[in-house]
Design an enzyme around this catalytic site. Structure first.
Site, PDB file in Angstrom:
ATOM      1  N   SER A 185       2.403  -7.669  -1.090  1.00 25.12           N
ATOM      2  CA  SER A 185       2.286  -6.568  -2.038  1.00 25.12           C
ATOM      3  C   SER A 185       2.261  -7.129  -3.440  1.00 25.12           C
ATOM      4  O   SER A 185       3.225  -7.750  -3.882  1.00 25.12           O
ATOM      5  CB  SER A 185       3.471  -5.604  -1.860  1.00 25.12           C
ATOM      6  OG  SER A 185       3.468  -4.658  -2.892  1.00 25.12           O
ATOM      7  N   ARG A 186       1.173  -6.890  -4.164  1.00 24.05           N
ATOM      8  CA  ARG A 186       1.073  -7.421  -5.526  1.00 24.05           C
ATOM      9  C   ARG A 186       2.073  -6.731  -6.447  1.00 24.05           C
ATOM     10  O   ARG A 186       2.503  -7.299  -7.428  1.00 24.05           O
ATOM     11  CB  ARG A 186      -0.347  -7.264  -6.052  1.00 24.05           C
ATOM     12  CG  ARG A 186      -0.826  -5.843  -5.999  1.00 24.05           C
ATOM     13  CD  ARG A 186      -2.196  -5.614  -6.576  1.00 24.05           C
ATOM     14  NE  ARG A 186      -2.279  -4.186  -6.882  1.00 24.05           N
ATOM     15  CZ  ARG A 186      -3.123  -3.606  -7.677  1.00 24.05           C
ATOM     16  NH1 ARG A 186      -4.020  -4.328  -8.285  1.00 24.05           N
ATOM     17  NH2 ARG A 186      -3.093  -2.321  -7.897  1.00 24.05           N
ATOM     18  N   LYS A 220     -10.601   1.571   6.808  1.00 21.12           N
ATOM     19  CA  LYS A 220     -11.955   2.008   6.438  1.00 21.12           C
ATOM     20  C   LYS A 220     -12.010   2.159   4.925  1.00 21.12           C
ATOM     21  O   LYS A 220     -10.967   2.444   4.322  1.00 21.12           O
ATOM     22  CB  LYS A 220     -12.328   3.300   7.147  1.00 21.12           C
ATOM     23  CG  LYS A 220     -11.354   4.486   6.904  1.00 21.12           C
ATOM     24  CD  LYS A 220     -11.621   5.213   5.615  1.00 21.12           C
ATOM     25  CE  LYS A 220     -10.659   6.285   5.300  1.00 21.12           C
ATOM     26  NZ  LYS A 220     -10.760   6.753   3.919  1.00 21.12           N
ATOM     27  N   ASP A 265     -14.973   8.490   0.376  1.00 19.44           N
ATOM     28  CA  ASP A 265     -13.744   7.881   0.925  1.00 19.44           C
ATOM     29  C   ASP A 265     -13.221   8.752   2.080  1.00 19.44           C
ATOM     30  O   ASP A 265     -13.038   8.237   3.190  1.00 19.44           O
ATOM     31  CB  ASP A 265     -12.694   7.678  -0.170  1.00 19.44           C
ATOM     32  CG  ASP A 265     -11.423   7.089   0.405  1.00 19.44           C
ATOM     33  OD1 ASP A 265     -11.383   5.865   0.636  1.00 19.44           O
ATOM     34  OD2 ASP A 265     -10.478   7.861   0.689  1.00 19.44           O
ATOM     35  N   ILE A 276      -1.499   4.722   2.616  1.00 17.50           N
ATOM     36  CA  ILE A 276      -1.814   4.738   4.046  1.00 17.50           C
ATOM     37  C   ILE A 276      -0.952   3.742   4.824  1.00 17.50           C
ATOM     38  O   ILE A 276      -0.591   3.985   5.983  1.00 17.50           O
ATOM     39  CB  ILE A 276      -3.324   4.511   4.313  1.00 17.50           C
ATOM     40  CG1 ILE A 276      -3.697   4.985   5.720  1.00 17.50           C
ATOM     41  CG2 ILE A 276      -3.728   3.049   4.100  1.00 17.50           C
ATOM     42  CD1 ILE A 276      -3.425   6.436   5.990  1.00 17.50           C
TER      43      ILE A 276
HETATM   44  P1  NAP Z   1      -3.337   3.338  -2.403  1.00 17.74           P
HETATM   45  O1  NAP Z   1      -2.248   4.319  -2.153  1.00 17.74           O
HETATM   46  O2  NAP Z   1      -3.924   3.251  -3.759  1.00 17.74           O
HETATM   47  O3  NAP Z   1      -2.798   1.937  -1.920  1.00 17.74           O
HETATM   48  C1  NAP Z   1      -3.561   0.790  -1.954  1.00 17.74           C
HETATM   49  C2  NAP Z   1      -2.627  -0.385  -2.118  1.00 17.74           C
HETATM   50  O4  NAP Z   1      -3.417  -1.576  -2.105  1.00 17.74           O
HETATM   51  C3  NAP Z   1      -1.900  -0.383  -3.454  1.00 17.74           C
HETATM   52  O5  NAP Z   1      -0.698   0.356  -3.373  1.00 17.74           O
HETATM   53  C4  NAP Z   1      -1.675  -1.854  -3.670  1.00 17.74           C
HETATM   54  O6  NAP Z   1      -0.535  -2.199  -2.917  1.00 17.74           O
HETATM   55  C5  NAP Z   1      -2.840  -2.553  -2.981  1.00 17.74           C
HETATM   56  N1  NAP Z   1      -3.865  -3.040  -3.910  1.00 17.74           N
HETATM   57  C6  NAP Z   1      -4.385  -4.310  -3.908  1.00 17.74           C
HETATM   58  N2  NAP Z   1      -5.353  -4.427  -4.814  1.00 17.74           N
HETATM   59  C7  NAP Z   1      -5.468  -3.231  -5.392  1.00 17.74           C
HETATM   60  C8  NAP Z   1      -6.301  -2.733  -6.437  1.00 17.74           C
HETATM   61  N3  NAP Z   1      -7.213  -3.512  -7.043  1.00 17.74           N
HETATM   62  N4  NAP Z   1      -6.144  -1.432  -6.831  1.00 17.74           N
HETATM   63  C9  NAP Z   1      -5.226  -0.626  -6.218  1.00 17.74           C
HETATM   64  N5  NAP Z   1      -4.402  -1.060  -5.225  1.00 17.74           N
HETATM   65  C10 NAP Z   1      -4.530  -2.341  -4.813  1.00 17.74           C
HETATM   66  O7  NAP Z   1      -4.564   3.593  -1.419  1.00 17.74           O
HETATM   67  P2  NAP Z   1      -4.516   4.147   0.068  1.00 17.74           P
HETATM   68  O8  NAP Z   1      -4.689   5.616   0.051  1.00 17.74           O
HETATM   69  O9  NAP Z   1      -3.367   3.586   0.798  1.00 17.74           O
HETATM   70  O10 NAP Z   1      -5.910   3.573   0.611  1.00 17.74           O
HETATM   71  C11 NAP Z   1      -6.080   2.203   0.943  1.00 17.74           C
HETATM   72  C12 NAP Z   1      -7.204   2.099   1.943  1.00 17.74           C
HETATM   73  O11 NAP Z   1      -6.853   2.902   3.082  1.00 17.74           O
HETATM   74  C13 NAP Z   1      -8.526   2.664   1.421  1.00 17.74           C
HETATM   75  O12 NAP Z   1      -9.598   1.903   1.894  1.00 17.74           O
HETATM   76  C14 NAP Z   1      -8.577   4.076   2.000  1.00 17.74           C
HETATM   77  O13 NAP Z   1      -9.894   4.522   2.210  1.00 17.74           O
HETATM   78  C15 NAP Z   1      -7.860   3.871   3.328  1.00 17.74           C
HETATM   79  N6  NAP Z   1      -7.243   5.093   3.853  1.00 17.74           N
HETATM   80  C16 NAP Z   1      -6.480   5.923   3.085  1.00 17.74           C
HETATM   81  C17 NAP Z   1      -5.986   7.108   3.626  1.00 17.74           C
HETATM   82  C18 NAP Z   1      -5.097   8.065   2.859  1.00 17.74           C
HETATM   83  O14 NAP Z   1      -4.800   9.159   3.363  1.00 17.74           O
HETATM   84  N7  NAP Z   1      -4.616   7.735   1.672  1.00 17.74           N
HETATM   85  C19 NAP Z   1      -6.273   7.447   4.933  1.00 17.74           C
HETATM   86  C20 NAP Z   1      -6.997   6.559   5.702  1.00 17.74           C
HETATM   87  C21 NAP Z   1      -7.489   5.392   5.154  1.00 17.74           C
HETATM   88  P3  NAP Z   1       0.424  -3.377  -3.361  1.00 17.74           P
HETATM   89  O15 NAP Z   1       0.856  -3.034  -4.757  1.00 17.74           O
HETATM   90  O16 NAP Z   1       1.467  -3.299  -2.330  1.00 17.74           O
HETATM   91  O17 NAP Z   1      -0.402  -4.630  -3.310  1.00 17.74           O
END
Ligand code: NAP
Length: 313
Positions: A35-36, A90, A168, A13
């Site tokens: 970014s970890r 969110k 989610d 996101i």
């Molecule tokens: P994602 O692709 O898995 O990315 C999350 C990022 O957070 C990871 O790439 C990592 O980035 C970091 N991170 C830190 N601690 C972590 C952990 N314990 N496990 C996994 N990642 C961790 O997830 P996302 O889809 O972007 O979603 C993140 C948030 O945005 C959620 O709350 C989700 O509900 C919300 N969201 C997502 C979307 C969507 O379409 N995907 C839409 C709206 C809102 P680093 O390696 O850079 O630290």
């Protein structure tokens, strides 16, 4: 004066929406990311975590937290304690009790805190709310169905406790629902379908009502292989209202409007954050996550087929 902002968590996101929205909004200047995994972004330095970001970027004023909900609370508290303005993806946290302290802490530190719900910024949501304000609503049906493998490829955290599973995306439906309905809905029954090998539900069927006894059904399903269905149908004595495409399209008694701009929602969120920061204001609504917590409290657990990221051939 621009607001010097950093992003914490450079995942899907952050890349799909936050980076373009910040780049398009002259109120903000992206000054670094945490970014970890060492994710890099053109034009902004990368740091391992929030502490390193704050230490490495003099004048950092705000952060946008884009990590999964688990562990998010520690990061948010650390940011607020550093006197940073905070914008939260969110859901605002992994539980209700852990986030209860955040508005008070933001007020004590005299900084802005914004719990975002991007679906509320979809172009048709505000007009739907305005139209419904003086109507007599007779029934509401929400269908929010998508293919989890398409929208959450390989995201292990969504299946872990606190990851919310189908809630989610379901929080998008519930955030729009709580925005457009004139009276607050509450859960009366929930069937939650858990894959036998997972800790969070893959589908949920909810019955809600309000003080007037309105019937609201909500169907959430991640096993939907056809084109995603993100819709809220509201019957009123003045005719039906349909909010379609996650809030991009509106059909009021047969009159259709459509605004398919894929960046409208996050542009709206950052416009709002730019208003909150100079006013050091807290905008922290718990209504959508309260409904989810209640669904888990009242929910009947149904065990369904195991889920694997790669379907069996
Ligand atoms: P994602 O692709 O898995 O990315 C999350 C990022 O957070 C990871 O790439 C990592 O980035 C970091 N991170 C830190 N601690 C972590 C952990 N314990 N496990 C996994 N990642 C961790 O997830 P996302 O889809 O972007 O979603 C993140 C948030 O945005 C959620 O709350 C989700 O509900 C919300 N969201 C997502 C979307 C969507 O379409 N995907 C839409 C709206 C809102 P680093 O390696 O850079 O630290």
């Amino acid at each position: 004066m621009t607001i010097k902002i950093g992003i914490v968590g450079v995942g899907k996101i952050a890349r799909d929406q936050h980076l373009p929205a910040i780049a398009a909004n002259p109120a903000f200047e992206l000054v670094g990311v945490a970014s970890r995994s060492g994710g890099t972004v053109d034009g902004a330095p990368t740091f391992t975590d929030l502490d390193a970001l704050a230490a490495g970027v003099p004048g950092l004023e705000a952060v946008s937290i884009c990590t999964p909900p688990q562990d998010r609370h520690t990061i948010v508290r650390a940011a607020l304690n550093r006197g940073l303005h905070v914008m939260l993806e969110k859901p605002p946290g992994a539980s209700l009790s852990e986030i209860a302290d955040l508005p008070g802490l933001a007020a004590t530190k005299n900084v802005a805190l914004f719990s975002t719900y991007h679906s509320r910024e979809a172009p048709a949501v505000a007009p739907a709310k305005a139209w419904l304000a003086d109507k007599t609503i007779t029934a509401v049906r929400v269908r929010w169905k998508e293919d989890v493998r398409h929208w959450h490829p390989g995201q292990a955290w969504i299946w872990e406790p606190g990851g919310l599973g189908v809630f989610d995306p379901g929080i998008n439906a519930l955030s729009s629902l709580t925005k457009i309905l004139p009276a607050a809905p509450f859960i009366v029954r929930a069937d939650l379908s858990f894959p036998s090998n997972r800790a969070t539900p893959i589908a949920a069927q909810l019955d809600l009502t309000d003080v007037a006894g309105l019937s609201i059904s909500v169907e959430l399903d991640w096993r939907h292989l056809d084109k995603e269905m993100w819709e809220i149908a509201v019957d009123t004595t003045a005719g039906p209202l349909l909010l379609l495409g996650g809030g991009a399209k509106l059909d009021i008694a047969g009159t259709k409007t459509e605004d398919p701009d894929p960046h409208a929602e996050y542009a709206g969120l950052y416009r709002r954050f730019a208003e909150l920061v100079p006013r050091r204001e807290v905008d922290f609504d718990l209504a959508p996550i309260k409904l989810i917590a209640d669904a888990f409290m009242l929910g009947r657990r149904i065990e369904v087929e195991a889920f694997e990221d790669q379907p069996a051939k």
